[in-house]
Design a protein around this motif. Structure first.
Motif, PDB file in Angstrom:
ATOM      1  N   ASN A   6      -0.344 -58.417  77.650  1.00 49.74           N
ATOM      2  CA  ASN A   6      -0.511 -59.835  77.970  1.00 49.74           C
ATOM      3  C   ASN A   6      -0.021 -60.176  79.382  1.00 49.74           C
ATOM      4  N   SER A   7      -0.052 -59.183  80.266  1.00 43.69           N
ATOM      5  CA  SER A   7       0.356 -59.412  81.651  1.00 43.69           C
ATOM      6  C   SER A   7      -0.766 -60.044  82.448  1.00 43.69           C
ATOM      7  N   ARG A   8      -0.391 -60.988  83.333  1.00 43.10           N
ATOM      8  CA  ARG A   8      -1.342 -61.546  84.300  1.00 43.10           C
ATOM      9  C   ARG A   8      -0.557 -61.855  85.568  1.00 43.10           C
ATOM     10  N   LEU A   9      -1.304 -62.054  86.655  1.00 42.68           N
ATOM     11  CA  LEU A   9      -0.662 -62.536  87.878  1.00 42.68           C
ATOM     12  C   LEU A   9      -0.691 -64.064  87.846  1.00 42.68           C
ATOM     13  N   GLY A  10       0.489 -64.666  88.000  1.00 42.39           N
ATOM     14  CA  GLY A  10       0.602 -66.124  87.922  1.00 42.39           C
ATOM     15  C   GLY A  10      -0.289 -66.848  88.920  1.00 42.39           C
ATOM     16  N   THR A  36       4.133 -59.612  92.717  1.00 38.99           N
ATOM     17  CA  THR A  36       5.441 -60.249  92.524  1.00 38.99           C
ATOM     18  C   THR A  36       5.387 -61.488  91.652  1.00 38.99           C
ATOM     19  N   CYS A  37       4.189 -62.013  91.367  1.00 37.98           N
ATOM     20  CA  CYS A  37       4.104 -63.214  90.524  1.00 37.98           C
ATOM     21  C   CYS A  37       3.716 -62.846  89.086  1.00 37.98           C
ATOM     22  N   HIS A  38       3.974 -61.615  88.723  1.00 35.05           N
ATOM     23  CA  HIS A  38       3.661 -61.080  87.390  1.00 35.05           C
ATOM     24  C   HIS A  38       4.319 -61.915  86.283  1.00 35.05           C
ATOM     25  N   VAL A  39       3.516 -62.371  85.314  1.00 35.61           N
ATOM     26  CA  VAL A  39       4.035 -63.106  84.148  1.00 35.61           C
ATOM     27  C   VAL A  39       3.370 -62.582  82.875  1.00 35.61           C
TER      28      VAL A  39
END
Lengths: 465, 207
Positions: free
Chosen positions: B170-174, B137-140
């Motif tokens: 360029n997706s990461r978990l925040g 859910t914190c995907h940025v």
């Protein structure tokens, strides 16, 4: 003393799982003039986070802290032990509130529809999961764990949860919030081999990579797969999107690669085994004629037509019998219409809606699995619920929901419930139960020891604590 | 005395590295005087909360290297966020782009956790599993000039990213991004909302 605020939007949410709470959260944040009442059938909140998520996945349950923050807001109230459809009707709620959001999820399951499905030894995964998680209606399940082989139909994450609970060493399970009766039953379990059976092939499995990795790394268990099931899969890898590719690579590696010496030794010493079986559909549960218990399962052999997500399983005519004493069908949950007036699609088992607005029913909304079908994790349900909340807020902003009409909200519902002998459980009542569970758990080295809470009559016992 | 110092440095570490959420900046807390479940978790000191704390410490490799530095700096600055004096070496300027495309600049500090930082500034980034690599859910999205400055994701982070809708290169978990000086100017974009337009309730499968 509270004065009736003329301009308060009163919203009622049916169901206190992730869908209900995430919808409530967004509504309260979006407008200061919204009050939300959440009704829940069970005496305890949180739905599948409490009763569905596997005991060895405690981090997934951290979301309860987020929901607790919402429940403690002054503009949010929780009423447990209220069965909408029985104790109060959807129509009565629509009279009492400006808007009603149905978020009660999927309490039924899809059936295999094969002979022998009602035999002793056959369970829906939903019931088996409910049993080890302490769901009141599943406490008496008493699954038969006396045979060596268990067969699970379905290859989603729920199927893998069931496999993991059946095969995990007791040392791991006893540190989780699995219920004491389930732990004791599993301590006596003779199950050593679990087959996870699907109609189609490796590229079509519904489970995800984290759960498969957990199976591969399960202590004292070795993977046993059929190499031939993976024909053509390596070639198909390059065209797969990343999530599917990583998952398929892991399965391929587990099925076909010869591991290093250390892992080979670990596997040869393992007393438990698990494996995917592909291209098989259930045809019949076979009974032991003397005891009318499950003795095996007859599986039809399929071949695949087409590829990717849309590939279809086609019968070949061959069948295969597998000896087993436990069959768990994990082929999907299913929503039920709690009120005949709801526009319900019985094929998809969802309430018909557009962006969460129930069709042909002003002021009625839905979120979660009831809205889109029973698949997805908490994040999926969160997005789904936020979408419904957006529709509600739009309708408030545009005046489609008319706040100038004063609604009585929980006052009138409370009066109805009292007349009908229903005593709701408040959130602070739940917090008392929570504290007892936490301290009982601490005494035995578990995060919590779930009380066997029952509804209506039973819950009065717990309140005396 | 030594034990008290260790305990207080643990507290500083947990706050400064944002392993535990700082409720004083939660929007609910600000508007309604919320007594949060999470700060309750910290106070209870039960077996469960202790394990949660340990899990938080383990989720980000970078948090483990922060303690020594911040025990020392903490002696000068007290609790994070309360002091007006700012050491310029500590400051990391970040920009969040929220779901409506609005750019929100935030003056942050080395050691801040991108997910909790967003929440403290009212940016709608959820963290349902509380930084334990059990959700997405914190995907940025991280801007290209800074993406490569981040440490490679843990296999467990990649497993959870696979579940996120609209996954990009360029997706990461925040919750796995801890600010360091080299991340000055980083831009974190929240994935856009997709309204579900299908009349029959069909939801397109995420890839």
């Amino acid at each position: 003393m509270t004065s009736q605020k003329k301009n308060t939007f009163k919203v009622c949410i049916v169901g206190s799982g992730p869908a209900g709470f995430y919808t409530a959260q967004q509504l309260i944040k979006a407008r200061q003039d919204v009050e939300v009442d959440i009704y829940e059938r069970l005496p305890v909140p949180f739905g599948l986070v409490r009763f569905g998520v596997a005991p060895d996945h405690p981090e997934v349950k951290n979301v309860i802290n987020t929901f607790t923050q919402t429940a403690r807001q002054s503009r949010c109230s929780f009423y447990g032990n209220v069965d909408v459809g029985t104790d109060v009707s959807v129509e009565e709620l629509r009279q009492a509130y400006h808007a009603v959001v149905l978020s009660y999820g999927a309490e039924g399951n899809r059936t295999m529809g094969v002979p022998g499905e009602d035999l002793a030894g056959v369970h829906a995964a939903k019931d088996f999961v409910g049993w080890y998680n302490g769901l009141p209606s599943c406490r008496q399940l008493r699954p038969d764990l006396s045979s060596e082989t268990a067969v699970i139909l379905g290859q989603g994450n729920v199927a893998l949860d069931v496999a993991r609970v059946l095969l995990s060493p007791l040392d791991i399970l006893k540190m989780t919030d699995i219920t004491q009766p389930a732990l004791e039953a599993l301590a006596e379990s003779q199950v050593r081999r679990v087959l996870i059976v699907g109609r189609r092939g490796p590229v079509q499995v519904a489970c995800t990579v984290k759960e498969v990795r957990e199976m591969v790394n399960l202590p004292n268990a070795r993977p046993e797969m059929v190499g031939a099931d993976f024909e053509g899969v390596a070639e198909a890898l390059k065209d797969l999107p990343r999530p599917r590719k990583r998952l398929t690579e892991l399965m391929l590696k587990t099925a076909l690669e010869v591991p290093g010496e250390k892992e080979q030794q670990r596997r040869s010493e393992a007393s438990h085994a698990w494996g995917f079986r592909f291209f098989r559909s259930p045809v019949e549960i076979l009974a032991d004629p003397e005891r009318s218990r499950t003795a095996g399962i007859r599986l039809a052999v399929n071949r695949l037509e087409g590829s990717g997500e849309g590939a279809r399983a086609v019968l070949t005519g061959e069948v295969e019998d597998v000896t087993c004493g436990l069959v768990i069908s994990s082929i999907g949950y299913k929503s039920l219409p709690i009120d005949p007036s709801l526009p319900f699609d019985s094929r998809k088992a969802i309430v018909l809606n557009n962006m969460g607005r129930v069709q042909r029913a002003a002021g009625l909304y839905c979120s979660g699995w009831l809205k889109t079908g029973p698949t997805g994790v908490i994040a999926t349900t969160m997005n789904n619920s936020f979408d419904t909340a957006r529709s509600l807020v739009e309708d408030m902003d545009l005046g489609t929901l008319d706040v100038s009409v004063v609604k009585p909200g929980s006052q009138s519902v409370a009066a109805l419930l009292e007349k009908r002998g229903v005593k709701p459980v408040t959130f602070s009542d739940w917090e008392k139960i929570d504290r007892v569970e936490l301290s009982r758990g601490e005494a035995v080295g578990k995060p919590r020891e779930k009380l066997s809470v029952t509804d209506h009559n039973g819950h009065r016992q717990e309140m005396a604590l | 005395m030594a034990a008290a110092a260790v305990r207080s440095s643990m507290g500083l570490t947990l706050r400064l590295s944002r392993a535990l959420p700082d409720c004083s900046n939660c929007p609910f807390h600000r508007s309604n005087g919320c007594v949060s479940g999470v700060s309750n978790l910290q106070r209870r000191g039960s077996f469960d909360s202790f394990r949660t704390i340990n899990r938080h410490l383990q989720t980000s490799k970078e948090t483990l290297t922060v303690p020594l530095l911040f025990v020392f700096k903490g002696l000068y600055h007290g609790e994070e966020g309360r002091s007006n004096a700012e050491d310029p070496d500590d400051v990391v300027n970040v920009v969040y782009v929220d779901r409506s495309g609005q750019r929100i600049p935030v003056k942050a500090k080395v050691g801040d956790n991108v997910m909790y930082l967003a929440q403290r500034h009212g940016i709608e980034l959820e963290g349902s599993c509380e930084a334990s690599l059990a959700c997405s859910t914190c995907h940025v999205y991280v801007n290209s000039s800074h993406f490569d400055k981040l440490a490679e994701p843990d296999e467990r982070e990649d497993d959870m990213l696979d579940m996120a809708p609209m996954l990009q290169e360029n997706s990461r978990l925040g919750c796995q991004i801890i600010l360091k000086p080299e991340l000055e100017g980083i831009e974190l974009t929240l994935p856009k909302v997709t309204r579900n337009f299908y009349v029959d309730g069909h939801v397109p499968k995420p890839h």
